[in-house]
Structures are given as structure tokens and as C-alpha cells.
Design an enzyme around this catalytic site. Structure first.
Site, PDB file in Angstrom:
ATOM      1  N   HIS A   1      -6.301   7.958   1.390  1.00 46.90           N
ATOM      2  CA  HIS A   1      -5.135   8.600   2.006  1.00 46.90           C
ATOM      3  C   HIS A   1      -4.097   7.588   2.488  1.00 46.90           C
ATOM      4  O   HIS A   1      -2.962   7.970   2.824  1.00 46.90           O
ATOM      5  CB  HIS A   1      -5.569   9.482   3.179  1.00 46.90           C
ATOM      6  CG  HIS A   1      -4.807  10.759   3.281  1.00 46.90           C
ATOM      7  ND1 HIS A   1      -3.532  10.906   2.779  1.00 46.90           N
ATOM      8  CD2 HIS A   1      -5.113  11.953   3.845  1.00 46.90           C
ATOM      9  CE1 HIS A   1      -3.102  12.133   3.021  1.00 46.90           C
ATOM     10  NE2 HIS A   1      -4.044  12.791   3.666  1.00 46.90           N
ATOM     11  N   ARG A   2      -4.446   6.297   2.523  1.00 47.82           N
ATOM     12  CA  ARG A   2      -3.439   5.291   2.869  1.00 47.82           C
ATOM     13  C   ARG A   2      -2.402   5.148   1.756  1.00 47.82           C
ATOM     14  O   ARG A   2      -1.259   4.745   2.008  1.00 47.82           O
ATOM     15  CB  ARG A   2      -4.108   3.927   3.100  1.00 47.82           C
ATOM     16  CG  ARG A   2      -5.068   3.877   4.270  1.00 47.82           C
ATOM     17  CD  ARG A   2      -5.794   2.535   4.321  1.00 47.82           C
ATOM     18  NE  ARG A   2      -6.603   2.292   3.115  1.00 47.82           N
ATOM     19  CZ  ARG A   2      -7.318   1.191   2.911  1.00 47.82           C
ATOM     20  NH1 ARG A   2      -7.312   0.226   3.827  1.00 47.82           N
ATOM     21  NH2 ARG A   2      -8.025   1.041   1.807  1.00 47.82           N
TER      22      ARG A   2
END
Length: 497
Positions: free
Chosen positions: A470-471
Site C-alpha cells: 500500500h506504500r
């Protein structure tokens, strides 16, 4: 007489330890340079270790099954031999050969016709006893026909096709050698034995019959025959392993009369299992995972795979829906490039981070092997045609099942597929392979009721699961990527755009 001790080298992986799996020599054996001494298991692969010396084995300094550090002496070899271990037709080196591991000496301009400079390298270079071979006498035509293993094509020909091919072969032979008598083997299966050998299942008729009687898929058996064919011994070994698994299940539970602490099996964590555990923990806790799922009507993919199996271009090549999924992932990644990337911390030693988007696809395929989970990858998969990609997948699976996957084949992956559907599983939440930001789980394809144009009909349905870092990959991007992959499975013709 000189006694040489061979220390465990770093086989080019940057690893610090390895386990001696099996010795291929014993004290008293005569060895030549580059003869295989033993098999070692590192955290990444099974590697054959060649000898840097010629002479007589005097002592094995490490037992099988022992894990040792790089630099530890494992074997001693004396240069005193009863005879010359080098073949007569191979000239002996003018100077003593010094072992070199991990690097080559500087080029002095004279490499003697491309021969390895200075000495052997681990895992490379021809064996000294394999430089020349006596020419093999040509076998009679009937002997070839009788003893050669058959080639099992993925899609068998119809009797009409076989008959037509035989007539065409006979006519062509007659026109080329008019007035001459020749013995021609017109069977269609033997003609392709050489081309694409790695991707065809070879076995002699008696072995094939035994496999049918035992219900064994020859593609699941590791072949050890001289021509790469499955032998009777291979079938016996495979069946024994299958029976042993069933026997273990019957006697798995310990006797109730024993204390429970005596009914605990302790398995050392080492090799591939140790490396996998470390990588998965680092990935799970370093990269914030987000997972999404989508159900897909893969009926047209199943029809497409069926047509490919019947195609002459794909004759002898194993084709499955995984091939279409692999193409779909490559196609979708080009439309959503950030899924084919890496998150890098501490760039240039500074407290900064960057996202490195890869403009190439090293497509990883998670493989369950007897030695544990491995993720070899197909380099530059974006440049491969559908047929070349099928061949690459075949080679990858064959090598992994045989336990021969090399470290270089597992390095540099950019995006991974895990085919959990091969085990009958619908879906799951896979953990991202370290160094990547996305992984796709391919569930089993089965017929289910599906609403199409207002009617409920049976269709071939699968579930795709994807996990993303999700980064790098936001929810919108992950959804668009998975929708693109699903679109190809629903309509493979989109690959032609």
C-alpha cells in the site's frame, strides 16, 4: 606428494553457509578437475560443487547433512594418482591449476581459443573427462524405431491426420529418391523427439503402460533417462513416494500411552525453509499489505486453451490457463506500471525513499518443490510470444520439480503469480515476494452457475486474489490492475489489440 584441502566456497550468492546434501565421491576415488564432488544446499538452491584439483580423494572432512560456514575445509585431495586422470586426448596444463571462485583473472590477451582462464569456476566449465567422445555408431533403422522413447503430445492426432501424414511422407520420399529402396519410419511421434525435447514427456511404451495402470501423470515424474525419458525406475520411485505419504498418514498419530512431549517431532529449520521464513516475515511486517478479490468468467480462456492444445504450433507443449493469466498480468502491468516496481529505503545512504518502476517484467511463478517454496522468474517476459512464454513456463516447472532451480533464476523478480488453483483452492491472501509490490493468486477454475444476459447457465469461473504494497499501490490502482487482468481472462482476444 601434495595434499590439497578444498574449502567450501561462496558459490556466487553472497551466502555464508550451506549444507552438504550428498557426496558423489569417496576416499580412494580418482577425480579430475571439474568432476562433481558433492551436492550442497544453500538458502536458495541445490548446487553441484566441482573439484578444483585432480588427484585421489584422501578424506571427506564433513558428513552429509551437516551445515557449515563458507571457508570450512570439506575434502582433502592428494595429487598422487595411480594413473593420469586426464583423458589421453586432452593435453595436461603446463602450469599447476589454481582454483578460482567467484572471479576471473585479468585478461592477458591469450585465452587459448576460449578455454576457461586460469582454472575452474564453481558450477561452470566442462568436465575434463567430457572434452571428446568417441563417435557413436549409427544404429539400424529398426533398432531406432524399437528402442527410442515415444513422445507424448499434448493433443493426440486423429487417425485421418496420421494417415494423411504417412501418405505425404511416403510420396515425398518416392519423388526424392526414385528407383531406390529405403526404410522409412513414418510414425508421427518420433519425428519431433529432438525439437523441444525438454518440453515433451518421453517414455517407452512399457513405461507408459505402467503409468496408465497406476494412474500416474508422466509429467509429474522427474525423468532420469539417458535421453531425458521417464524410466521404469523413475515410476517405481514416484510410486514409492506416493505410497509412503499414505503410509505416514495411517500411522501419523502417536500412541496414546506415551507422554505428549514424546509425541512431538522436531524439524530443524534450515536451507530453503529458513530463507523463506525470513523473507516472508520481512515482507509481511515491512510492506503494508492490502488484498482484493474478483470473480471471473474464464469460459473463453478455457476455449482458447483448448484451441491452443489442438494447434500444430503448440504441439508437444503443455498449455494451461496459467499461460493466459501470465500474458494477462504482463498486459495489465503495462497499463498500470506502478504494480511492477520496488520500494527502496535509504537511497544513497540518506534518510530518503524512492519508488523504482521497472520497465521490464521478470515474472515470478511461485513453485512448491520437495525442498520448499521457491519463486523462480522468467526474465524479460514482456518480450516473449505466447508460444515462447509457454515454453518458459514448461522449463521453469520442470526445473523446479527436479530441484535444479539455480540462484540466478530466483533473483531480480518484479511481480509474482501463485497458482493455488492447482491444489483445488478457490482463493487466498498471498504475501508479496520481497523486493516487489504485487502478487496475484490464481484460484481453481470450476463450473458454477453464472448469470449471463439474464439467464443462469453453467460457466467456468475462477477467483483472482491480489496483494499489494500500500506504500506504492493505492486502492484505485490495485482495482484497475485486477480488472485489467480479469478482462483478459474473460476475453483473451483483447491480447491481439
Amino acid at each position: 606428494m601434495t595434499l590439497n584441502k578444498f574449502n567450501l566456497p561462496d558459490v556466487g550468492e553472497g551466502l555464508t553457509e550451506a549444507e552438504i546434501v550428498a557426496w558423489k565421491v569417496k576416499p580412494g576415488d580418482t577425480v579430475a578437475v571439474n568432476d562433481v564432488l558433492c551436492e550442497i544446499e544453500t538458502a536458495k538452491s541445490l548446487v553441484e560443487l566441482p573439484s578444483p584439483f585432480a588427484g585421489t580423494v584422501t578424506e571427506l572432512l564433513v558428513s552429509e547433512g551437516v551445515t557449515i560456514d563458507v571457508g570450512t575445509a570439506i575434502i582433502s585431495v592428494s595429487d598422487a594418482v595411480s594413473g593420469d586422470p586426464t583423458p589421453a586426448d586432452v593435453p595436461a596444463p603446463a602450469t599447476p591449476v589454481q582454483p578460482l571462485y567467484g572471479k576471473l583473472p585479468a585478461d592477458d590477451g591469450d585465452t587459448s581459443g576460449g578455454a576457461p582462464a586460469g582454472g575452474p569456476l564453481v558450477g561452470s566449465g566442462p568436465k575434463a573427462d567430457a572434452v571428446k567422445r568417441r563417435p557413436r555408431r549409427p544404429a539400424p533403422a529398426d533398432s531406432v524405431s524399437r528402442n527410442a522413447p515415444e513422445v507424448e503430445p499434448v493433443q493426440p492426432h486423429t487417425p485421418a491426420e496420421v494417415s494423411g501424414r504417412r501418405q505425404g511422407t511416403a510420396a515425398g520420399t518416392a519423388s526424392q529418391a526414385e528407383g531406390q529402396t529405403a526404410v522409412v519410419d513414418t510414425r508421427p511421434t518420433f519425428g519431433g523427439t529432438i525439437t523441444g525435447l525438454v518440453n515433451r514427456v518421453l517414455a517407452k511404451p512399457p513405461v507408459r503402460k505402467i503409468a496408465r495402470d497406476l494412474g500416474i501423470d508422466l509429467a509429474d515424474v522427474v525423468a532420469t533417462g539417458f535421453r531425458g525419458e521417464v524410466t521404469r525406475e523413475d515410476l517405481v520411485s514416484y510410486q514409492a513416494q506416493r505410497d509412503a505419504e499414505h503410509d505416514k498418514a495411517d500411522g501419523f498419530w502417536g500412541k496414546a500411552g506415551k507422554p505428549q512431549d514424546q509425541r512431538i517431532e522436531r524439524i530443524p529449520v534450515k536451507g530453503v525453509r529458513k530463507a523463506t521464513a525470513k523473507a516472508m516475515v520481512e515482507s509481511a511486517f515491512a510492506a503494508p499489505h492490502v488484498s482484493i478479490f474478483v470473480d471471473v468468467d474464464a469460459s473463453r480462456t478455457m476455449e482458447f486453451v483448448k484451441r491452443l492444445k489442438a494447434s500444430r504450433d503448440f504441439e508437444g507443449i503443455r498449455v494451461s490457463p496459467l499461460l493466459i493469466l501470465a500474458k494477462a498480468v504482463i498486459w495489465a502491468a503495462a497499463r498500470n506500471p506502478s504494480v511492477n516496481a520496488t520500494w527502496v529505503d535509504n537511497v544513497d545512504g540518506k534518510d530518503t525513499a524512492e519508488i523504482q518502476v521497472k520497465h521490464y517484467m521478470n515474472l515470478g511463478i511461485a513453485a512448491a518443490t520437495p525442498r520448499g517454496l521457491m519463486v523462480p522468474n522468467i526474465k524479460d517476459a514482456q518480450d516473449l510470444s505466447l508460444k515462447d512464454l509457454a515454453l518458459a513456463l514448461n522449463n521453469l516447472a520442470t526445473t523446479a520439480r527436479a530441484g535444479k532451480t539455480q540462484p540466478a533464476e530466483m533473483q531480480g523478480g518484479t511481480l509474482t503469480i501463485t497458482n493455488i488453483g492447482a491444489l483445488g483452492i478457490d482463493t487466498g491472501t498471498p504475501i508479496i515476494n520481497p523486493g516487489e509490490v504485487a502478487i496475484v493468486a490464481f484460484g481453481t477454475i470450476k463450473q458454477k452457475p453464472w448469470v449471463l444476459d439474464g439467464e443462469v447457465i453453467p460457466r467456468w469461473i475462477t477467483t483472482l486474489g491480489g496483494s499489494f504494497d500500500h506504500r506504492v499501490v493505492d486502492g484505485d490502482l490495485s482495482a484497475r490492475f485486477m480488472a485489467d487482468v480479469a478482462a483478459i481472462l474473460e476475453e483473451p482476444a483483447l491480447l491481439l489489440d
